[in-house]
Design a protein around this motif. Structure first.
Motif, PDB file in Angstrom:
ATOM      1  N   LYS A 203       0.821  -1.217   0.000  1.00 60.20           N
ATOM      2  CA  LYS A 203       0.000   0.000   0.000  1.00 60.20           C
ATOM      3  C   LYS A 203       0.856   1.269   0.000  1.00 60.20           C
ATOM      4  N   ASN A 204       1.917   1.299   0.794  1.00 62.38           N
ATOM      5  CA  ASN A 204       2.708   2.526   0.923  1.00 62.38           C
ATOM      6  C   ASN A 204       3.480   2.902  -0.341  1.00 62.38           C
TER       7      ASN A 204
ATOM      8  N   SER B  25      -5.695   1.907  -3.861  1.00 66.43           N
ATOM      9  CA  SER B  25      -5.465   0.839  -2.889  1.00 66.43           C
ATOM     10  C   SER B  25      -4.462  -0.156  -3.462  1.00 66.43           C
ATOM     11  N   ALA B  26      -3.908  -0.975  -2.587  1.00 68.15           N
ATOM     12  CA  ALA B  26      -2.984  -2.018  -3.041  1.00 68.15           C
ATOM     13  C   ALA B  26      -3.719  -3.017  -3.927  1.00 68.15           C
TER      14      ALA B  26
END
Length: 189
Positions: free
Chosen positions: A19-20, A31-32
């Motif tokens: 995610k980051n 979103s991931a």
């Protein structure tokens, strides 16, 4: 299919499940999960099931179970050059052709010296590498497009952040690197 008929693809820094990385590299996903789906779709739109894929590190930052599900959905025979974020991939080693810290690849190419192109594959960029003075290509990831390209070096960042969130073909790599103004230091006297 003969060895010379195979398609070769190169990529790096997919960071599946991370995610980051969306924030760190300003990726256009919310979103991931959305990022993962786009990366899988882009990959499979280019890569056929029997193609050879060389992933130059930072494959996934998620659970081994999720990583396994993603690998099962990707086309191609995947070779992984280990990056600095590949503990999850190491836990899925049996799904890759192999995992190595670096690899020196030879690809049949009638335009190359003696009909074979040499490529040095590593997660990290180098200023010189084995055969660089002879025109050996160096492909890397890790930098997410933040390194300034050297127009005189036969090296290139093959990471997804640089190439439309998809792998790039050997033909594309060759076109980009042959357009550079590289001159062999051995020819200068």
């Amino acid at each position: 299919m003969t060895h010379s008929d195979m398609n070769y693809w190169f990529t790096a820094d997919t960071h599946f499940g991370h995610k980051n990385i969306i924030k760190f590299t300003d990726r256009p996903f919310h979103s991931a999960e959305e990022m993962d789906e786009a990366l899988i779709a882009n990959w499979n739109a280019r890569v056929a099931p029997d193609d050879e894929v060389y992933h130059l590190g930072d494959f996934a930052l998620n659970s081994p179970a999720r990583c396994r599900r993603i690998i099962a959905r990707l086309n191609g025979k995947i070779h992984l050059i280990r990056g600095n974020h590949d503990k999850t991939a190491d836990a899925c080693e049996d799904l890759f052709v192999w995992i190595k810290d670096y690899h020196e690849l030879q690809i049949p190419d009638p335009d190359a010296h003696r009909g074979t192109r040499h490529l040095m594959l590593l997660h990290y960029a180098m200023r010189v590498w084995n055969g660089s003075h002879h025109g050996t290509y160096h492909l890397f990831g890790h930098s997410h497009g933040t390194l300034e390209d050297d127009p005189t070096s036969r090296s290139i960042d093959v990471g997804v952040d640089v190439h439309g969130f998809a792998p790039i073909s050997y033909a594309e790599v060759k076109t980009l690197l042959e357009a550079k103004s590289w001159v062999s230091p051995l020819s200068q006297s």
